[in-house]
Write an enzyme that holds these catalytic residues in place. Structure first.
Site, short mmCIF file in Angstrom:
data_model
loop_
_atom_site.label_atom_id
_atom_site.label_comp_id
_atom_site.label_asym_id
_atom_site.label_seq_id
_atom_site.Cartn_x
_atom_site.Cartn_y
_atom_site.Cartn_z
N ASN A 35 -8.31 -8.07 0.32
CA ASN A 35 -7.92 -7.51 -1.36
C ASN A 35 -7.05 -9.03 -1.64
O ASN A 35 -5.99 -8.63 -2.45
CB ASN A 35 -7.04 -6.19 -1.14
CG ASN A 35 -7.08 -6.19 -2.62
OD1 ASN A 35 -7.99 -5.92 -3.51
ND2 ASN A 35 -5.95 -5.38 -3.02
N SER A 124 6.21 3.65 0.70
CA SER A 124 5.81 4.21 -0.55
C SER A 124 6.53 5.26 -0.92
O SER A 124 6.58 6.10 -0.29
CB SER A 124 4.17 4.26 -0.93
OG SER A 124 4.15 4.73 -1.88
N TYR A 149 -4.60 7.66 1.47
CA TYR A 149 -3.74 6.46 1.50
C TYR A 149 -2.36 6.74 1.55
O TYR A 149 -1.74 6.30 2.49
CB TYR A 149 -3.92 5.76 -0.04
CG TYR A 149 -2.87 4.70 0.00
CD1 TYR A 149 -2.67 3.59 0.62
CD2 TYR A 149 -1.59 4.86 -0.94
CE1 TYR A 149 -1.58 2.69 0.63
CE2 TYR A 149 -0.62 4.21 -0.97
CZ TYR A 149 -0.62 3.14 -0.46
OH TYR A 149 0.48 2.29 -0.69
N LYS A 153 0.64 6.20 4.92
CA LYS A 153 2.30 5.55 5.04
C LYS A 153 2.91 6.62 5.69
O LYS A 153 3.69 6.19 6.18
CB LYS A 153 2.39 5.55 3.26
CG LYS A 153 1.85 4.25 2.47
CD LYS A 153 2.20 3.08 3.33
CE LYS A 153 1.34 1.93 2.64
NZ LYS A 153 1.33 0.62 3.40
P1 NAD Z 1 -2.25 -6.05 -1.79
O1 NAD Z 1 -3.72 -5.54 -1.40
O2 NAD Z 1 -2.27 -7.11 -2.65
O3 NAD Z 1 -1.90 -6.70 -0.30
C1 NAD Z 1 -2.24 -6.25 0.76
C2 NAD Z 1 -2.67 -7.45 1.69
O4 NAD Z 1 -2.90 -6.99 2.94
C3 NAD Z 1 -3.92 -8.06 1.15
O5 NAD Z 1 -3.95 -9.43 1.07
C4 NAD Z 1 -5.04 -7.92 2.18
O6 NAD Z 1 -6.07 -8.84 2.13
C5 NAD Z 1 -4.37 -7.75 3.32
N1 NAD Z 1 -4.83 -6.58 4.39
C6 NAD Z 1 -5.49 -5.27 4.32
N2 NAD Z 1 -6.04 -5.04 5.49
C7 NAD Z 1 -5.76 -6.03 6.29
C8 NAD Z 1 -5.95 -6.13 7.82
N3 NAD Z 1 -6.78 -5.36 8.44
N4 NAD Z 1 -5.63 -7.48 8.38
C9 NAD Z 1 -4.96 -8.20 7.64
N5 NAD Z 1 -4.74 -8.29 6.41
C10 NAD Z 1 -5.12 -6.91 5.90
O7 NAD Z 1 -1.37 -4.90 -1.89
P2 NAD Z 1 0.17 -4.91 -2.35
O8 NAD Z 1 0.30 -4.47 -3.76
O9 NAD Z 1 0.73 -6.29 -2.21
O10 NAD Z 1 0.84 -3.92 -1.25
C11 NAD Z 1 1.42 -4.72 -0.07
C12 NAD Z 1 1.81 -3.24 0.65
O11 NAD Z 1 2.77 -2.64 0.22
C13 NAD Z 1 0.56 -2.58 1.27
O12 NAD Z 1 0.76 -1.83 2.44
C14 NAD Z 1 0.54 -1.29 0.20
O13 NAD Z 1 0.16 -0.15 0.64
C15 NAD Z 1 2.20 -1.07 -0.03
N6 NAD Z 1 2.50 -0.72 -1.40
C16 NAD Z 1 2.21 -1.05 -2.40
C17 NAD Z 1 2.45 -0.51 -3.58
C18 NAD Z 1 1.78 -1.27 -5.12
O14 NAD Z 1 1.88 -0.18 -5.95
N7 NAD Z 1 1.29 -2.17 -5.05
C19 NAD Z 1 3.23 0.45 -3.66
C20 NAD Z 1 3.92 1.00 -2.49
C21 NAD Z 1 3.43 0.40 -1.22
C1 WQD Z 2 1.27 4.93 -13.20
C2 WQD Z 2 1.42 6.30 -14.56
C3 WQD Z 2 -0.59 7.36 -14.70
C4 WQD Z 2 -3.43 4.12 -15.29
C5 WQD Z 2 0.32 4.32 -7.51
C6 WQD Z 2 -0.17 5.00 -6.26
C7 WQD Z 2 1.24 5.08 -5.24
C8 WQD Z 2 1.82 3.62 -5.40
C9 WQD Z 2 2.08 2.89 -6.64
C10 WQD Z 2 1.07 2.40 -3.22
C11 WQD Z 2 0.85 7.59 -14.05
C12 WQD Z 2 -0.71 6.50 -15.61
C13 WQD Z 2 -2.24 4.83 -14.93
C14 WQD Z 2 -4.23 4.38 -16.33
C15 WQD Z 2 -2.41 5.75 -17.15
N1 WQD Z 2 1.06 2.56 -4.79
N2 WQD Z 2 -1.92 5.64 -16.03
N3 WQD Z 2 -3.64 5.02 -17.38
O1 WQD Z 2 -0.25 6.75 -9.54
O2 WQD Z 2 2.57 6.08 -10.01
O3 WQD Z 2 1.35 5.07 -8.11
O4 WQD Z 2 0.85 3.21 -7.29
O5 WQD Z 2 1.81 3.22 -2.53
O6 WQD Z 2 0.93 5.38 -4.16
O7 WQD Z 2 -0.28 6.37 -6.30
O8 WQD Z 2 0.88 4.15 -10.55
O9 WQD Z 2 0.17 2.58 -12.09
O10 WQD Z 2 -1.42 4.07 -11.16
O11 WQD Z 2 0.03 5.08 -12.58
O12 WQD Z 2 -2.13 6.58 -18.05
O13 WQD Z 2 -4.99 3.58 -16.70
O14 WQD Z 2 0.32 5.45 -15.39
O15 WQD Z 2 -1.16 8.63 -14.88
O16 WQD Z 2 1.39 8.30 -14.98
P1 WQD Z 2 1.19 5.82 -9.62
P2 WQD Z 2 -0.01 3.94 -11.73
#
Ligand code: NAD
Ligand code: WQD
Length: 338
Positions: A35, A124, A149, A153
């Site tokens: 990704n 998360s 998902y 976590k």
């Molecule tokens: P992202 O997808 O941009 O980054 C994840 C990276 O992991 C990517 O570069 C992908 O290519 C790599 N990857 C996936 N599977 C792999 C594998 N099997 N081997 C090697 N590389 C692999 O996502 P992000 O937003 O940077 O998130 C980073 C971490 O934080 C993730 O674990 C995600 O679940 C967690 N997280 C993200 C959010 C968010 O909203 N962005 C919120 C809470 C937690």
């Molecule tokens: C935020 C708010 C939606 C899109 C997700 C994952 C969570 C974490 C962070 C990884 C909500 C509203 C959204 C749109 C909207 N990821 N919304 N229109 O759902 O809080 O969290 O990302 O761990 O696990 O669930 O984030 O940005 O999707 O939504 O109205 O097109 O925006 O309903 O209230 P969320 P989000």
């Protein structure tokens, strides 16, 4: 010594690489680009003026991982690698359990074999599930996740806690991120989702740049001040700095610790839309749509533990993040693809 960054080419990983390098750390990145793009790490090198090894490697590939631990003087790991699309995880749960959980177990085995026992993990706020009341605090019961998902976590948190119970010489930091948004202020790295964005901020940014016609606001009948969902939006650069603090702490303290990384402030969907409009002088057309299944009304952190123990608090606000997101989006309308 060096920090191994799994998933370091991703959104949060790339920003964290910048902050680790700024703090004088050596880093090694592994990513399978499931990704992300190799261009992200090239830009981290450009921003920081520092070179580091970037290895195309899937964390489920035990042999390749073992070679990475053999070839570089790694003493700690920040583990970002994982799949994160909530909707996709409901359609293909096994893909998520296999990649995120098997991948983590393979990584932990490789660490153990190399006698590396310090890990910071990307958890998360989703692990607070639907049953807790805001503000979410680290000692609340986790679980009750609403999608596979989120369950990956939660399960990985349990795996790491069990590991620390069985082997007290491990240092584990579970970082529960709230909603990361924003981009590096250079405008060179940022969030580059494939296809239609699932998350609010990248969707707003694509409406602003003319790639999408309008935003759908998922529900305006929640029990919140303006009826739309409330979240704790944390600037990705603040989040990245939190990792530097958490890593420094984990290098000193054994056992498993949990930290919320959030601002402690709730912002509604419409407030974020208006913050974007105000910061950038751009109108974001929107329509009210039905609620999205699995969404909760409120999610925001009690951010006091990270402040007290790590000495970390968020410095930037939603408007800063809107400004930085827009700089990234308008300079890179197609993400890293030019
Ligand atoms: P992202 O997808 O941009 O980054 C994840 C990276 O992991 C990517 O570069 C992908 O290519 C790599 N990857 C996936 N599977 C792999 C594998 N099997 N081997 C090697 N590389 C692999 O996502 P992000 O937003 O940077 O998130 C980073 C971490 O934080 C993730 O674990 C995600 O679940 C967690 N997280 C993200 C959010 C968010 O909203 N962005 C919120 C809470 C937690
Ligand atoms: C935020 C708010 C939606 C899109 C997700 C994952 C969570 C974490 C962070 C990884 C909500 C509203 C959204 C749109 C909207 N990821 N919304 N229109 O759902 O809080 O969290 O990302 O761990 O696990 O669930 O984030 O940005 O999707 O939504 O109205 O097109 O925006 O309903 O209230 P969320 P989000």
């Amino acid at each position: 010594m060096a920090v191994l960054i799994t998933g370091g080419a991703g959104y949060i990983g790339s920003h964290t690489c910048v902050e680790l390098l700024a703090a004088g750390k050596e880093i090694v990145v592994v990513d399978n680009y499931a990704n992300s793009s190799p261009e992200a790490c090239r830009r981290v090198q450009e921003i920081t003026g520092k070179q580091f090894p970037v290895i195309e490697c899937d964390i489920r590939d035990a042999e390749k991982l073992a070679a990475v631990f053999r070839d570089y003087p790694i003493d700690s790991v920040i583990h970002f690698a994982g799949l994160k699309a909530v909707g996709e995880s409901c359609r293909v749960p096994l893909k998520y359990y296999e990649n995120n959980i098997s991948g983590t177990v393979t990584l932990l085995e490789a660490m153990k074999a190399a006698d590396v026992k310090t890990i910071v993990f990307s958890s998360s706020a989703t692990v607070y599930g639907e049953h807790n009341q805001v503000p979410f605090k680290e000692d609340m019961p986790a679980g009750g996740t609403t999608n596979p998902y989120g369950t990956t976590k939660y399960f990985i948190e349990i795996i790491l806690q069990d590991l620390c119970k069985a082997e007290p010489d491990w240092s584990v930091s579970l970082l529960r991120y709230f909603n990361p948004i924003g981009a590096h202020e250079s405008g060179r790295i940022g969030e580059a989702p494939n296809g239609i964005p699932n998350n609010l901020m990248p969707y707003i940014a694509q409406v602003a740049v003319g790639k999408r016609e309008q935003l759908s606001v998922f529900g305006n009948d929640y029990d919140t001040p303006d009826g739309t969902g409330v979240r704790d939006y944390i600037h990705v650069v603040d989040l990245a700095k939190g990792h530097v603090k958490a890593l420094d702490r984990a290098m000193q303290v054994k056992g498993c610790e949990i930290y919320n990384l959030g601002t402690g402030r709730g912002v509604s969907v419409l407030e974020l839309v208006h913050a974007f409009e105000k910061a950038n002088g751009i109108k974001i057309p929107y329509v009210i749509a039905p609620r999205r299944p699995g969404d909760i009304a409120y999610s925001y952190a009690d951010a006091s533990k990270a402040k007290e123990v790590l000495g970390w608090t968020a410095q930037k606000d939603a408007e800063d993040a809107c400004r930085d997101t827009w700089r990234w989006q308008k300079n890179n309308p197609n993400g890293y693809e030019g």
